[in-house]
Design a protein around this motif. Structure first.
Motif, PDB file in Angstrom:
ATOM      1  N   ALA A 367     -51.729  63.841  37.901  1.00  7.19           N
ATOM      2  CA  ALA A 367     -51.279  64.350  39.192  1.00  7.19           C
ATOM      3  C   ALA A 367     -50.456  63.424  40.023  1.00  7.19           C
ATOM      4  O   ALA A 367     -49.229  63.692  40.475  1.00  7.19           O
ATOM      5  CB  ALA A 367     -52.325  64.479  40.172  1.00  7.19           C
ATOM      6  N   ARG A 368     -50.786  61.835  40.004  1.00  4.71           N
ATOM      7  CA  ARG A 368     -49.797  61.077  40.511  1.00  4.71           C
ATOM      8  C   ARG A 368     -48.587  60.892  39.930  1.00  4.71           C
ATOM      9  O   ARG A 368     -47.476  60.743  40.637  1.00  4.71           O
ATOM     10  CB  ARG A 368     -50.555  59.685  40.345  1.00  4.71           C
ATOM     11  CG  ARG A 368     -49.947  58.559  41.173  1.00  4.71           C
ATOM     12  CD  ARG A 368     -50.722  57.144  40.891  1.00  4.71           C
ATOM     13  NE  ARG A 368     -50.434  56.734  39.552  1.00  4.71           N
ATOM     14  CZ  ARG A 368     -49.191  56.308  38.997  1.00  4.71           C
ATOM     15  NH1 ARG A 368     -48.131  55.897  39.878  1.00  4.71           N
ATOM     16  NH2 ARG A 368     -48.904  55.845  37.638  1.00  4.71           N
ATOM     17  N   LEU A 369     -48.385  60.787  38.727  1.00  5.78           N
ATOM     18  CA  LEU A 369     -47.084  60.675  37.880  1.00  5.78           C
ATOM     19  C   LEU A 369     -46.498  62.026  38.119  1.00  5.78           C
ATOM     20  O   LEU A 369     -45.175  61.925  38.226  1.00  5.78           O
ATOM     21  CB  LEU A 369     -47.393  60.578  36.408  1.00  5.78           C
ATOM     22  CG  LEU A 369     -48.015  59.229  35.818  1.00  5.78           C
ATOM     23  CD1 LEU A 369     -48.419  59.508  34.565  1.00  5.78           C
ATOM     24  CD2 LEU A 369     -47.123  58.064  36.349  1.00  5.78           C
ATOM     25  N   GLU A 370     -46.830  63.246  38.245  1.00  3.59           N
ATOM     26  CA  GLU A 370     -46.176  64.273  38.501  1.00  3.59           C
ATOM     27  C   GLU A 370     -45.734  64.354  40.007  1.00  3.59           C
ATOM     28  O   GLU A 370     -44.325  64.721  40.237  1.00  3.59           O
ATOM     29  CB  GLU A 370     -46.998  65.623  38.506  1.00  3.59           C
ATOM     30  CG  GLU A 370     -47.571  66.007  37.050  1.00  3.59           C
ATOM     31  CD  GLU A 370     -48.366  67.211  36.936  1.00  3.59           C
ATOM     32  OE1 GLU A 370     -48.905  67.513  37.823  1.00  3.59           O
ATOM     33  OE2 GLU A 370     -48.563  68.045  35.750  1.00  3.59           O
ATOM     34  N   LEU A 371     -46.173  63.863  41.082  1.00  3.21           N
ATOM     35  CA  LEU A 371     -45.809  63.656  42.329  1.00  3.21           C
ATOM     36  C   LEU A 371     -44.771  62.699  41.949  1.00  3.21           C
ATOM     37  O   LEU A 371     -43.759  62.800  42.780  1.00  3.21           O
ATOM     38  CB  LEU A 371     -46.937  63.201  43.183  1.00  3.21           C
ATOM     39  CG  LEU A 371     -46.569  62.881  44.599  1.00  3.21           C
ATOM     40  CD1 LEU A 371     -45.884  63.978  45.370  1.00  3.21           C
ATOM     41  CD2 LEU A 371     -47.641  62.255  45.494  1.00  3.21           C
TER      42      LEU A 371
END
Length: 435
Positions: A367-371
Motif C-alpha cells: 500500500a505504501r509503494l502504491e501510494l
C-alpha cells in the motif's frame, strides 16, 4: 398582568441560562489522549475489571470456609429443656443450661484435598482477573487506533469531496459546450454522491468509537476526545520458538487449563486418602440443672461436666469413597485432555497469528509503494497542468486516486496493528503496549 410578566421573565431567564450552559459545554476544551493514557484510564475505570475483582474475592472467601474446619472452632449455646423420665435430647446430648463445644479437624484428607482444590481455584480466578485486564487493553487500544484511522480517512474524504466537486463542475461545463456526453455528468455526480456517503459512514463510526472510549475511560458523556496518530509501542517476538515459549508461560487460557489440572489432581489425591483414618479433636463443657432429674436416674449428679478427646474413624467398607475416587479420576483425565488441546491450539494460534502479522506487514508495504507511485504520477500531471499540457479534470482524478491509495494505506496499517494486538494477547505480552 404582573403575574404573567413575572412568568415570562422567568421563562426568558431560564432560556438564557440554558443557552449559556450549553455554550459553556460546547466551549469546553477537548481532552487530548495518547494511546497509553487511554489504556491507563480504561484500566482504572473498567467495570469488567471491578466485577472480576469481586469474583476473585468471593472465591477467596469461599476457600476460607474449608480451611476454617482445620482451625479451632468454639461454639456456645444451651440445651435447656423440660424432661420427663430419662434426661436426653433428640441429638443424644444431655439437656444443659449452658454448654461450650470445641472442634478441630486434624486428619481428614478428602476435606484437605477439597481445600487445596479451592486454593488452586483462587489462583485461577486471579488469572481470570488478568484476562479481564488484557481484554480491556485490547478493546481500548483497538478503538483508539481505529478512531485515529477514521479521522484521518475523513480528512482525506473531505479532500476527495472537493476534487469530486471540481470534476463535476468541469464535466458539466464541457457537457454544456457539447464536448462531453450526459453519461459523463451522471458518472461524476455518482462519484460525488459515493464520496459523500462514505464520509457520512465515517462520521457515524467516529461518533461510535468516541462514545465507546468515553465510556471505557470514565469521561463525561459529552467530552470531546482528541487522538494522536501513533503505532503500537511494543512488538511481539518474531522468533517462533521464543514466541511459543512465551505463550506457553503467559497465555491466560493455557494457564487456566493448567490450574484446572492442578486443582483436579489435588482433589484426586485427597479422595484416594479417604481410605485413611480421620481424626478430630473434640471437647464439650456442660452446665447441668438438677431440675432435669439427673439424681433420680443416675447414681451421682455433677453440675459442671467436661469432656475432652478425639473422634477417630477408620473406613472398613466405604462405597462412597470408591465412587468419589472414580469421579475425581475422570475429572482429572478431562482436565488433562483439555489442557493438551489448549496447548495445541495455542501453538497453532501463535504460528497463524505470526504469519498474519507478516502478511499485514507485506500488505502495508504494498500500500505504501502504491501510494508513492500515484504521488509521483500526480506530480508529473501537476507539472504538465501548469504548463497547459493537461486538463484540470485529469489532475483532480489523479488526486482522487491518491486519496484512495492513502486510505488503503491507513486500512493496511490498522490491519497490521490489529494483527499485532492479537498476537501480543495470545503470547501473553500485552504489557508491551504500556511501555
Amino acid at each position: 398582568m404582573r403575574g404573567i410578566m413575572r412568568v415570562g421573565a422567568a421563562v426568558v431567564a431560564g432560556m438564557l441560562l440554558a443557552i449559556s450552559g450549553s455554550a459553556q459545554e460546547a466551549s469546553a476544551p477537548p481532552i487530548a489522549l495518547t494511546l497509553k493514557r487511554a489504556i491507563e484510564l480504561a484500566l482504572q475505570n473498567s467495570k469488567d475489571i471491578q466485577v472480576a475483582k469481586i469474583q476473585a474475592s468471593v472465591v477467596d472467601k469461599a476457600a476460607l470456609i474449608n480451611k476454617a474446619q482445620f482451625m479451632p472452632n468454639v461454639y456456645a449455646g444451651s440445651g435447656l429443656g423440660y424432661t420427663y423420665g430419662i434426661p436426653e435430647t433428640p441429638g443424644g446430648r444431655a439437656p444443659a443450661i449452658f454448654n461450650v463445644t470445641y472442634t478441630e479437624q486434624v486428619i481428614n484428607e478428602p476435606l484437605r484435598g477439597q481445600g487445596k482444590e479451592q486454593q488452586e481455584q483462587v489462583k485461577a480466578q486471579k488469572v481470570l482477573l488478568e484476562d479481564a485486564r488484557n481484554s480491556v487493553i485490547v478493546r481500548t487500544a483497538s478503538a483508539y487506533l481505529e478512531l485515529v484511522k477514521v479521522r484521518h480517512s475523513a480528512e482525506l474524504l473531505q479532500k476527495e469531496q472537493a476534487s469530486a466537486e471540481k470534476i463535476l463542475g468541469v464535466v458539466q461545463q464541457r457537457a454544456n459546450e457539447g464536448y462531453e456526453l450526459p453519461v459523463e455528468v451522471t458518472r461524476a455526480q455518482l462519484t460525488r454522491a459515493q464520496v459523500a456517503q462514505r464520509l457520512l459512514q465515517l462520521q457515524g463510526r467516529d461518533d461510535e468509537l468516541e462514545m465507546f472510549l468515553r465510556s471505557q475511560c470514565g469521561l463525561a458523556p459529552e467530552q470531546q476526545i482528541e487522538v494522536t496518530p501513533e503505532d503500537l509501542p511494543g512488538a511481539a517476538e518474531q522468533e517462533g520458538a521464543n514466541l511459543i515459549a512465551s505463550a506457553v508461560q503467559n497465555n491466560t487460557e493455557l494457564r487456566l487449563a493448567q490450574s484446572d489440572v492442578q486443582a483436579k489432581g489435588f482433589r484426586l489425591t485427597g479422595e484416594k486418602r479417604g481410605y485413611w483414618p480421620t481424626l478430630e479433636v473434640v471437647s464439650v463443657y456442660s452446665l447441668l440443672g438438677r431440675f432435669n432429674n439427673y439424681d433420680q436416674y443416675f447414681n451421682h449428679f455433677q453440675r459442671n461436666n467436661y469432656n475432652l478427646g478425639i473422634q477417630a474413624q477408620v473406613p472398613i467398607f466405604s462405597p462412597s469413597t470408591r465412587a468419589n475416587v472414580a469421579l475425581a479420576q475422570t475429572n482429572l483425565l478431562a482436565a488433562k485432555a483439555s489442557f493438551a488441546n489448549k496447548q495445541n491450539q495455542v501453538n497453532s494460534d501463535v504460528r497463524r497469528k505470526t504469519r498474519r502479522v507478516r502478511e499485514t506487514d507485506a500488505g502495508k508495504e504494498v500500500a505504501r509503494l502504491e501510494l508513492q507511485l500515484v504521488q509521483q504520477d500526480l506530480a508529473q500531471l501537476q507539472a504538465r497542468f501548469e504548463e497547459g499540457k493537461e486538463s484540470l479534470q485529469v489532475v483532480e482524478k489523479a488526486r482522487l486516486d491518491e486519496n484512495e491509495k492513502w486510505m488503503a494505506l491507513l486500512d493496511a496499517s490498522f490491519e497490521r496493528q490489529q494483527a499485532q494486538l492479537d498476537l501480543l494477547k495470545t503470547a501473553g505480552q500485552l504489557d508491551k503496549v504500556l511501555q
